[in-house]
Design a protein around this motif. Sequence first.
Motif, PDB file in Angstrom:
ATOM      1  N   ARG A 204       0.829  -1.186   0.000  1.00  0.00           N
ATOM      2  CA  ARG A 204       0.000   0.000   0.000  1.00  0.00           C
ATOM      3  C   ARG A 204       0.865   1.239   0.000  1.00  0.00           C
ATOM      4  O   ARG A 204       1.873   1.318   0.670  1.00  0.00           O
TER       5      ARG A 204
ATOM      6  N   GLY B 186     -12.838  -1.108   1.848  1.00  0.00           N
ATOM      7  CA  GLY B 186     -11.423  -1.249   1.568  1.00  0.00           C
ATOM      8  C   GLY B 186     -10.729   0.090   1.566  1.00  0.00           C
ATOM      9  O   GLY B 186     -11.239   1.037   2.151  1.00  0.00           O
ATOM     10  N   PRO B 187      -9.563   0.216   0.941  1.00  0.00           N
ATOM     11  CA  PRO B 187      -8.891  -0.813   0.125  1.00  0.00           C
ATOM     12  C   PRO B 187      -8.236  -1.892   0.990  1.00  0.00           C
ATOM     13  O   PRO B 187      -7.844  -1.635   2.118  1.00  0.00           O
ATOM     14  N   PHE B 188      -8.146  -3.091   0.431  1.00  0.00           N
ATOM     15  CA  PHE B 188      -7.531  -4.235   1.100  1.00  0.00           C
ATOM     16  C   PHE B 188      -6.356  -4.754   0.289  1.00  0.00           C
ATOM     17  O   PHE B 188      -6.334  -4.644  -0.937  1.00  0.00           O
ATOM     18  N   ASP B 189      -5.408  -5.333   1.000  1.00  0.00           N
ATOM     19  CA  ASP B 189      -4.354  -6.106   0.331  1.00  0.00           C
ATOM     20  C   ASP B 189      -4.759  -7.577   0.268  1.00  0.00           C
ATOM     21  O   ASP B 189      -4.428  -8.281  -0.684  1.00  0.00           O
ATOM     22  N   VAL B 190      -5.467  -8.019   1.316  1.00  0.00           N
ATOM     23  CA  VAL B 190      -5.885  -9.416   1.436  1.00  0.00           C
ATOM     24  C   VAL B 190      -7.308  -9.449   1.963  1.00  0.00           C
ATOM     25  O   VAL B 190      -7.676  -8.640   2.823  1.00  0.00           O
TER      26      VAL B 190
ATOM     27  N   ARG C 164     -13.535 -10.158  -6.636  1.00  0.00           N
ATOM     28  CA  ARG C 164     -12.287 -10.643  -7.233  1.00  0.00           C
ATOM     29  C   ARG C 164     -12.155 -10.188  -8.692  1.00  0.00           C
ATOM     30  O   ARG C 164     -11.062  -9.862  -9.157  1.00  0.00           O
TER      31      ARG C 164
ATOM     32  N   HIS D 131     -11.334  -6.427  -8.459  1.00  0.00           N
ATOM     33  CA  HIS D 131     -10.078  -6.125  -7.770  1.00  0.00           C
ATOM     34  C   HIS D 131      -9.113  -7.313  -7.852  1.00  0.00           C
ATOM     35  O   HIS D 131      -8.835  -7.977  -6.849  1.00  0.00           O
TER      36      HIS D 131
ATOM     37  N   GLU E 209      -6.071  -7.315  -8.027  1.00  0.00           N
ATOM     38  CA  GLU E 209      -4.832  -7.055  -7.285  1.00  0.00           C
ATOM     39  C   GLU E 209      -4.914  -7.504  -5.827  1.00  0.00           C
ATOM     40  O   GLU E 209      -3.898  -7.599  -5.135  1.00  0.00           O
ATOM     41  N   VAL E 210      -6.113  -7.805  -5.347  1.00  0.00           N
ATOM     42  CA  VAL E 210      -6.312  -8.219  -3.951  1.00  0.00           C
ATOM     43  C   VAL E 210      -6.233  -9.736  -3.851  1.00  0.00           C
ATOM     44  O   VAL E 210      -6.843 -10.458  -4.653  1.00  0.00           O
ATOM     45  N   THR E 211      -5.485 -10.233  -2.878  1.00  0.00           N
ATOM     46  CA  THR E 211      -5.384 -11.683  -2.655  1.00  0.00           C
ATOM     47  C   THR E 211      -6.593 -12.158  -1.873  1.00  0.00           C
ATOM     48  O   THR E 211      -6.882 -11.659  -0.783  1.00  0.00           O
TER      49      THR E 211
ATOM     50  N   VAL F 181       1.875 -10.478   0.209  1.00  0.00           N
ATOM     51  CA  VAL F 181       1.887  -9.123  -0.329  1.00  0.00           C
ATOM     52  C   VAL F 181       3.246  -8.791  -0.937  1.00  0.00           C
ATOM     53  O   VAL F 181       3.334  -8.167  -1.994  1.00  0.00           O
TER      54      VAL F 181
END
Length: 339
Positions: free
Chosen positions: A2, A71-75, A93, A96, A98-100, A327
């Motif tokens: 981030r 969000g925004p979320f990384d995971v 998904r 986004h 880019e999000v795991t 990440v």
Amino acid sequence: MRSNGEISHRHVEGDEEAENEVCSSPKVVVGYALTSKKKKSFLQPKFLSFARNKGIFFVAIDLNKPLLEQGPFDVVLHKLSGKEWREVIEEFREKHPEVTILDPPEAIQRLHNRQSMLQDVADLNLSDCYGKVGVPRQLVVTKNPSTIPYEVTKAGMKLPLVAKPLVVDGTAKSHELFLAYDEFSLSELEPPIVLQEFVNHGGLLFKIYIVGETIKVVRRFSLPNISEHELSKVDGLFRFPRVSCAAASADEADLDPNIAEHPPRSLLEKLAGELRLRLGLHLFNIDMIREHGTKDVFYVIDINYFPGYGKMPDYEHVFTDFLLSLVQNKFKKKPAVAF
């Protein structure tokens, strides 16, 4: 990783100081959607504190609001069931990538059925890994309990048999297990069910936790061996608790080394690696037993998604390292920007 440090969420797991910190320059933000029971067992204060010190922050997903607006979320970490939730995750998904997502709903779904969950194990060939891994002989019955004795005889299965509900949906009933000592008691069961031949295993079960590339093994007490003499004297249907979740750990017990010895590490690494690929999952555990009287013959009797990691040794460190690696690896794969 981030870069803008912006978070629209209000509820961050931790204290007020953590909320102020997460709004300034967070490293990793994990949005979570868990049942209250899973939240309590997994998001323990010690874990949250340790993760926060590493720059990982857990943010509750508001199920009353569209996920796309959060969000925004990384995971995104989740363990909720139902068609509606699966559709929510799939839409998120797509929008986004880019999000795991831990883990894809369609992959998790395979472990909700005890017939499909073990199929990948049955298809493996691990004979060159210092041991043999298989699944007990099993039979799926979907209707008419009165025909179960006939189906068992037709399949050539040997008593006693372990009976488990076919569908694993997180409810207590889906983990109700029975042990059938005679064929007549089988008609008392309620389909849909899976019947597995009981394998004597010295009363010990190996619970193998998988967190990404990490493997942790915990020993648990299980059902004792059943002798031919006992089988000839006992009949009926006996309910027993979910063995793999029993509180009594066997790690500190004084056990016969032939029973207590862990499965070979090379075997576990191969098994875990193959299942990660075949199942498409990062977070699961394998319930494994060693056939009594053997050194290297093992059976997988269950696979569970996102198990009780709070009972896994050193889970705070293992899970924190795993989240950071997810990440960091994604960040490394991003193409370089030319100026």
